[in-house]
Design a protein around this motif. Structure first.
Motif, PDB file in Angstrom:
ATOM      1  N   LEU A 162       0.842  -1.182   0.000  1.00  0.00           N
ATOM      2  CA  LEU A 162       0.000   0.000   0.000  1.00  0.00           C
ATOM      3  C   LEU A 162       0.886   1.244   0.000  1.00  0.00           C
ATOM      4  N   GLY A 163       0.651   2.132  -0.947  1.00  0.00           N
ATOM      5  CA  GLY A 163       1.352   3.413  -1.002  1.00  0.00           C
ATOM      6  C   GLY A 163       0.376   4.532  -0.709  1.00  0.00           C
ATOM      7  N   ILE A 164       0.745   5.461   0.211  1.00  0.00           N
ATOM      8  CA  ILE A 164      -0.182   6.496   0.662  1.00  0.00           C
ATOM      9  C   ILE A 164       0.458   7.875   0.546  1.00  0.00           C
ATOM     10  N   GLY A 165      -0.320   8.848   0.084  1.00  0.00           N
ATOM     11  CA  GLY A 165       0.121  10.231   0.010  1.00  0.00           C
ATOM     12  C   GLY A 165      -0.864  11.150   0.707  1.00  0.00           C
ATOM     13  N   LEU A 166      -0.339  12.146   1.455  1.00  0.00           N
ATOM     14  CA  LEU A 166      -1.165  13.126   2.155  1.00  0.00           C
ATOM     15  C   LEU A 166      -0.702  14.531   1.818  1.00  0.00           C
ATOM     16  N   SER A 167      -1.649  15.427   1.670  1.00  0.00           N
ATOM     17  CA  SER A 167      -1.317  16.830   1.436  1.00  0.00           C
ATOM     18  C   SER A 167      -2.353  17.707   2.130  1.00  0.00           C
ATOM     19  N   THR A 168      -1.893  18.835   2.690  1.00  0.00           N
ATOM     20  CA  THR A 168      -2.757  19.757   3.423  1.00  0.00           C
ATOM     21  C   THR A 168      -2.713  21.137   2.780  1.00  0.00           C
ATOM     22  N   GLY A 169      -3.852  21.788   2.692  1.00  0.00           N
ATOM     23  CA  GLY A 169      -3.907  23.136   2.137  1.00  0.00           C
ATOM     24  C   GLY A 169      -5.323  23.510   1.763  1.00  0.00           C
ATOM     25  N   ASP A 170      -5.474  24.673   1.179  1.00  0.00           N
ATOM     26  CA  ASP A 170      -6.794  25.139   0.758  1.00  0.00           C
ATOM     27  C   ASP A 170      -7.263  24.368  -0.471  1.00  0.00           C
ATOM     28  N   ALA A 171      -8.551  24.094  -0.495  1.00  0.00           N
ATOM     29  CA  ALA A 171      -9.167  23.424  -1.643  1.00  0.00           C
ATOM     30  C   ALA A 171     -10.626  23.841  -1.706  1.00  0.00           C
ATOM     31  N   THR A 172     -11.217  23.686  -2.863  1.00  0.00           N
ATOM     32  CA  THR A 172     -12.641  23.955  -3.021  1.00  0.00           C
ATOM     33  C   THR A 172     -13.397  22.679  -2.695  1.00  0.00           C
ATOM     34  N   ASN A 192      -4.155  17.575  -6.017  1.00  0.00           N
ATOM     35  CA  ASN A 192      -3.175  17.115  -7.005  1.00  0.00           C
ATOM     36  C   ASN A 192      -1.869  16.695  -6.336  1.00  0.00           C
ATOM     37  N   VAL A 193      -1.438  17.471  -5.336  1.00  0.00           N
ATOM     38  CA  VAL A 193      -0.194  17.133  -4.635  1.00  0.00           C
ATOM     39  C   VAL A 193      -0.344  15.801  -3.903  1.00  0.00           C
ATOM     40  N   ALA A 194      -1.461  15.607  -3.212  1.00  0.00           N
ATOM     41  CA  ALA A 194      -1.682  14.343  -2.502  1.00  0.00           C
ATOM     42  C   ALA A 194      -1.667  13.162  -3.460  1.00  0.00           C
ATOM     43  N   SER A 195      -2.286  13.344  -4.619  1.00  0.00           N
ATOM     44  CA  SER A 195      -2.316  12.281  -5.615  1.00  0.00           C
ATOM     45  C   SER A 195      -0.908  11.950  -6.109  1.00  0.00           C
ATOM     46  N   ARG A 196      -0.108  12.978  -6.364  1.00  0.00           N
ATOM     47  CA  ARG A 196       1.259  12.758  -6.854  1.00  0.00           C
ATOM     48  C   ARG A 196       2.138  12.113  -5.788  1.00  0.00           C
ATOM     49  N   LEU A 197       1.943  12.487  -4.534  1.00  0.00           N
ATOM     50  CA  LEU A 197       2.727  11.869  -3.459  1.00  0.00           C
ATOM     51  C   LEU A 197       2.381  10.385  -3.340  1.00  0.00           C
ATOM     52  N   GLN A 198       1.109  10.078  -3.530  1.00  0.00           N
ATOM     53  CA  GLN A 198       0.709   8.666  -3.509  1.00  0.00           C
ATOM     54  C   GLN A 198       1.388   7.894  -4.633  1.00  0.00           C
ATOM     55  N   VAL A 199       1.507   8.502  -5.797  1.00  0.00           N
ATOM     56  CA  VAL A 199       2.168   7.839  -6.921  1.00  0.00           C
ATOM     57  C   VAL A 199       3.633   7.580  -6.600  1.00  0.00           C
ATOM     58  N   LEU A 200       4.271   8.521  -5.895  1.00  0.00           N
ATOM     59  CA  LEU A 200       5.688   8.385  -5.553  1.00  0.00           C
ATOM     60  C   LEU A 200       5.929   7.394  -4.415  1.00  0.00           C
ATOM     61  N   ALA A 201       4.926   7.191  -3.581  1.00  0.00           N
ATOM     62  CA  ALA A 201       5.088   6.322  -2.418  1.00  0.00           C
ATOM     63  C   ALA A 201       5.255   4.865  -2.835  1.00  0.00           C
ATOM     64  N   LYS A 202       6.259   4.228  -2.262  1.00  0.00           N
ATOM     65  CA  LYS A 202       6.460   2.804  -2.516  1.00  0.00           C
ATOM     66  C   LYS A 202       5.560   1.999  -1.586  1.00  0.00           C
TER      67      LYS A 202
END
Length: 245
Positions: A162-172, A192-202
């Motif tokens: 399981l690879g997981i990405g988290l990102s915090t910030g303003d969103a609509t 978008n950042v959270a999604s990309r971090l998930q892609v990078l996560a092993k």
């Protein structure tokens, strides 16, 4: 003349009471149905709060909110799908999703959607709190621990991770779509950042953005170098959570 007048008043009152009861029953029925629908996406106590003012929380359109977005993706699932019959693939995926989404609910997160073999959830809407990022990270850690237990207890899941990405910030945040078909979701750079971090996560990794790292406490993390991610001009500082052994 008095008796007919009183009878007319009583009849009018009875009809009014019947109308009120009918409207009350219709409202109760609508709220029960709404509760059943929302409970598929949120914890019960969150749904209860939303139903206190559904026009505010569930209107079409969006508001800018500070949220923490989580993406969790099963690693090795393409190969898994190739070597197992469809019924096994569906059975395993449904079981994993059922267990992992319960972790989202236990931490008062909002389930967003399934994306193939991935899960998207967010924290901070429709209700927000000072510990939104902390609860998102708790979800990620619990997901990793639970997924490991699932793999250890089911030989069919050997080789999955399981690879997981988290990102915090303003969103609509809000309901997007049409009056007939809506999707309660989050849109923006944070997603978008959270999604990309998930892609990078092993497999077995939890990667978080610098903003998420600043909002959490009591965790061990390794700061990785800044990295450019697809579709974004500014690089992102990434932290890798040190998972307990």
């Amino acid at each position: 003349l008095v008796k007919p007048f009183n009878s007319l008043m009583l009849l009018t009152r009875a009809r009014s009471l019947m109308q009120i009861k009918r409207l009350h029953d219709e409202l109760e029925s609508r709220n029960r149905l709404l509760f059943e629908v929302l409970n598929k996406y949120m914890a019960e106590e969150v749904v209860d709060q939303v139903l206190t003012d559904p026009e505010r929380y569930l209107r079409l359109g969006g508001d800018t909110r500070r949220v923490t977005v989580l993406f969790a993706d099963i690693r090795g699932f393409t190969r898994f799908s190739e070597v197992h019959p469809p019924e096994v693939v569906v059975d395993v995926l449904n079981h994993v999703f059922r267990v992992l989404t319960q972790i989202v609910f236990r931490n008062h997160g909002t389930f967003d959607k399934f994306l193939g073999d991935a899960i998207m959830a967010f924290y901070g809407a429709p209700l927000s709190g000072p510990d939104d990022a902390q609860r998102a990270l708790q979800t990620a850690l619990a997901m990793q621990a639970t997924f490991g237990e699932l793999c250890a207890g089911d030989e069919r899941m050997a080789g999955l991770g399981l690879g997981i990405g988290l990102s915090t910030g303003d969103a609509t945040v809000g309901n997007f779509g049409s009056d007939r078909v809506m999707d309660y979701t989050v849109i923006g750079d944070t997603v978008n950042v959270a999604s990309r971090l998930q892609v990078l996560a092993k497999a077995g990794e939890v990667l978080i953005s610098a903003a998420t790292y600043q909002d959490v406490s009591g965790v061990a993390a390794e700061c990785l170098h800044e990295q450019s991610i697809y579709g974004r001009r500014e690089p992102v500082t990434i932290y890798r959570i040190t998972l307990p052994q």
